[in-house]
Design a protein around this motif. Sequence first.
Motif, PDB file in Angstrom:
ATOM      1  N   SER A 131      43.628   7.975  -9.315  1.00  0.00           N
ATOM      2  CA  SER A 131      43.642   8.800 -10.522  1.00  0.00           C
ATOM      3  C   SER A 131      44.897   8.616 -11.372  1.00  0.00           C
ATOM      4  N   TYR A 132      45.892   7.917 -10.844  1.00  0.00           N
ATOM      5  CA  TYR A 132      47.171   7.786 -11.549  1.00  0.00           C
ATOM      6  C   TYR A 132      47.644   6.334 -11.516  1.00  0.00           C
ATOM      7  N   ASP A 133      48.559   6.024 -12.409  1.00  0.00           N
ATOM      8  CA  ASP A 133      49.150   4.694 -12.453  1.00  0.00           C
ATOM      9  C   ASP A 133      50.432   4.701 -11.617  1.00  0.00           C
ATOM     10  N   PHE A 134      50.386   4.020 -10.484  1.00  0.00           N
ATOM     11  CA  PHE A 134      51.529   3.955  -9.578  1.00  0.00           C
ATOM     12  C   PHE A 134      52.385   2.712  -9.802  1.00  0.00           C
ATOM     13  N   SER A 135      52.138   1.986 -10.868  1.00  0.00           N
ATOM     14  CA  SER A 135      52.901   0.761 -11.142  1.00  0.00           C
ATOM     15  C   SER A 135      54.393   1.065 -11.235  1.00  0.00           C
ATOM     16  N   GLY A 136      55.191   0.325 -10.461  1.00  0.00           N
ATOM     17  CA  GLY A 136      56.633   0.481 -10.480  1.00  0.00           C
ATOM     18  C   GLY A 136      57.146   1.681  -9.710  1.00  0.00           C
ATOM     19  N   LYS A 137      56.264   2.463  -9.137  1.00  0.00           N
ATOM     20  CA  LYS A 137      56.690   3.651  -8.388  1.00  0.00           C
ATOM     21  C   LYS A 137      56.829   3.332  -6.901  1.00  0.00           C
ATOM     22  N   THR A 138      57.613   4.144  -6.222  1.00  0.00           N
ATOM     23  CA  THR A 138      57.795   3.996  -4.780  1.00  0.00           C
ATOM     24  C   THR A 138      56.923   5.020  -4.073  1.00  0.00           C
ATOM     25  N   ILE A 139      56.080   4.546  -3.166  1.00  0.00           N
ATOM     26  CA  ILE A 139      55.193   5.417  -2.394  1.00  0.00           C
ATOM     27  C   ILE A 139      55.683   5.458  -0.950  1.00  0.00           C
ATOM     28  N   ILE A 140      55.760   6.660  -0.418  1.00  0.00           N
ATOM     29  CA  ILE A 140      56.187   6.832   0.977  1.00  0.00           C
ATOM     30  C   ILE A 140      55.117   7.651   1.707  1.00  0.00           C
ATOM     31  N   PRO A 141      54.338   7.002   2.584  1.00  0.00           N
ATOM     32  CA  PRO A 141      53.276   7.736   3.277  1.00  0.00           C
ATOM     33  C   PRO A 141      53.794   8.557   4.462  1.00  0.00           C
ATOM     34  N   PHE A 142      53.107   9.656   4.734  1.00  0.00           N
ATOM     35  CA  PHE A 142      53.353  10.402   5.968  1.00  0.00           C
ATOM     36  C   PHE A 142      52.039  10.999   6.427  1.00  0.00           C
ATOM     37  N   VAL A 143      51.881  11.100   7.743  1.00  0.00           N
ATOM     38  CA  VAL A 143      50.616  11.589   8.294  1.00  0.00           C
ATOM     39  C   VAL A 143      50.860  12.509   9.487  1.00  0.00           C
ATOM     40  N   THR A 144      49.880  13.376   9.710  1.00  0.00           N
ATOM     41  CA  THR A 144      49.772  14.095  10.974  1.00  0.00           C
ATOM     42  C   THR A 144      48.525  13.550  11.651  1.00  0.00           C
ATOM     43  N   HIS A 145      48.553  13.515  12.972  1.00  0.00           N
ATOM     44  CA  HIS A 145      47.452  12.834  13.675  1.00  0.00           C
ATOM     45  C   HIS A 145      47.288  13.383  15.089  1.00  0.00           C
ATOM     46  N   GLY A 146      46.251  12.901  15.756  1.00  0.00           N
ATOM     47  CA  GLY A 146      45.992  13.324  17.123  1.00  0.00           C
ATOM     48  C   GLY A 146      46.335  12.271  18.144  1.00  0.00           C
ATOM     49  N   GLY A 147      46.976  11.175  17.712  1.00  0.00           N
ATOM     50  CA  GLY A 147      47.373  10.118  18.637  1.00  0.00           C
ATOM     51  C   GLY A 147      47.284   8.724  18.046  1.00  0.00           C
ATOM     52  N   SER A 148      46.870   8.625  16.786  1.00  0.00           N
ATOM     53  CA  SER A 148      46.630   7.312  16.177  1.00  0.00           C
ATOM     54  C   SER A 148      47.764   6.816  15.291  1.00  0.00           C
ATOM     55  N   GLY A 149      48.821   7.599  15.112  1.00  0.00           N
ATOM     56  CA  GLY A 149      49.934   7.165  14.285  1.00  0.00           C
ATOM     57  C   GLY A 149      49.538   6.968  12.831  1.00  0.00           C
ATOM     58  N   LEU A 150      50.194   6.027  12.159  1.00  0.00           N
ATOM     59  CA  LEU A 150      49.949   5.790  10.731  1.00  0.00           C
ATOM     60  C   LEU A 150      48.593   5.140  10.448  1.00  0.00           C
ATOM     61  N   SER A 151      48.006   4.535  11.465  1.00  0.00           N
ATOM     62  CA  SER A 151      46.640   3.975  11.345  1.00  0.00           C
ATOM     63  C   SER A 151      46.461   2.999  10.180  1.00  0.00           C
ATOM     64  N   GLY A 152      47.510   2.277   9.829  1.00  0.00           N
ATOM     65  CA  GLY A 152      47.377   1.259   8.788  1.00  0.00           C
ATOM     66  C   GLY A 152      47.278   1.781   7.366  1.00  0.00           C
ATOM     67  N   VAL A 153      47.687   3.044   7.133  1.00  0.00           N
ATOM     68  CA  VAL A 153      47.582   3.562   5.763  1.00  0.00           C
ATOM     69  C   VAL A 153      48.498   2.802   4.805  1.00  0.00           C
ATOM     70  N   LEU A 173      52.491  13.988  15.577  1.00  0.00           N
ATOM     71  CA  LEU A 173      51.311  14.657  16.121  1.00  0.00           C
ATOM     72  C   LEU A 173      51.105  15.993  15.415  1.00  0.00           C
ATOM     73  N   GLY A 174      49.867  16.275  15.066  1.00  0.00           N
ATOM     74  CA  GLY A 174      49.562  17.547  14.417  1.00  0.00           C
ATOM     75  C   GLY A 174      49.937  18.734  15.292  1.00  0.00           C
ATOM     76  N   SER A 175      49.764  18.579  16.587  1.00  0.00           N
ATOM     77  CA  SER A 175      50.094  19.672  17.510  1.00  0.00           C
ATOM     78  C   SER A 175      51.590  19.951  17.524  1.00  0.00           C
ATOM     79  N   VAL A 176      52.409  18.912  17.364  1.00  0.00           N
ATOM     80  CA  VAL A 176      53.861  19.101  17.323  1.00  0.00           C
ATOM     81  C   VAL A 176      54.247  19.815  16.029  1.00  0.00           C
ATOM     82  N   ALA A 177      53.684  19.353  14.908  1.00  0.00           N
ATOM     83  CA  ALA A 177      53.976  19.991  13.625  1.00  0.00           C
ATOM     84  C   ALA A 177      53.606  21.468  13.649  1.00  0.00           C
ATOM     85  N   GLN A 178      52.506  21.776  14.292  1.00  0.00           N
ATOM     86  CA  GLN A 178      51.993  23.144  14.320  1.00  0.00           C
ATOM     87  C   GLN A 178      52.762  24.037  15.301  1.00  0.00           C
ATOM     88  N   LYS A 179      53.122  23.485  16.460  1.00  0.00           N
ATOM     89  CA  LYS A 179      53.674  24.321  17.525  1.00  0.00           C
ATOM     90  C   LYS A 179      55.192  24.214  17.718  1.00  0.00           C
TER      91      LYS A 179
END
Length: 197
Positions: A131-153, A173-179
């Motif tokens: 939906s947006y133009d990310f040209s020239g911008k820096t993207i930093i991904p982060f995820v919560t998960h159940g054991g799969s890590g970044l999963s190639g995002v 891990l989502g459980s760590v973030a939550q608890k």
Amino acid sequence: MKKIIALLAVMGMIFTFGQSAASAQGKILVAYFSRIGNEYGLGNITKGNTAIVAEMIAQKTGADLFEIKTVKNYPVDYDECTKIASREKAEKARPELSTSVKNFAQYDTIFIGAPIWWGDYPMAVYTFLESYDFSGKTIIPFVTHGGSGLSGVNQRIALTCPNSKQLQGFSILGSVAQKNRSKTDSEVSNWLRKLSL
């Protein structure tokens, strides 16, 4: 007197340089998708795992916070939600969003976070990325998960936003973030330190 004037001139140069360095970093946005309701292994949660991490990142970096929301809410029941998520991934769906970023062009660095659903970001995140133009911008991904890590995002973001730059992503891990908020806070701080943010 000349020494005082020279000292003031040097201090002014340092102050100006500091301002330039700060403005060179540009504005930062933390955009995230998160879910509440019944969560596997956690029961009913009232704040999403990814929302917890997103708020920490925003607080530590002074970033603006933006929640990616869909027009149609996902079910609070975990099993029902996973069925819909699986179908959307198979169809490469692009769920309609109910929120949008005002003045997106002002941001130079964008953190993008979400839970991992079926080995990927939820499809709503791709609606956001497209939906947006990310040209020239820096993207930093982060995820919560159940054991799969970044999963190639990282790779999928690169394909979706080929003219952007990416920095090393973060997963927890989502459980760590939550608890365990203190452990989550520490891990987020260490990651941001490595990124010099």
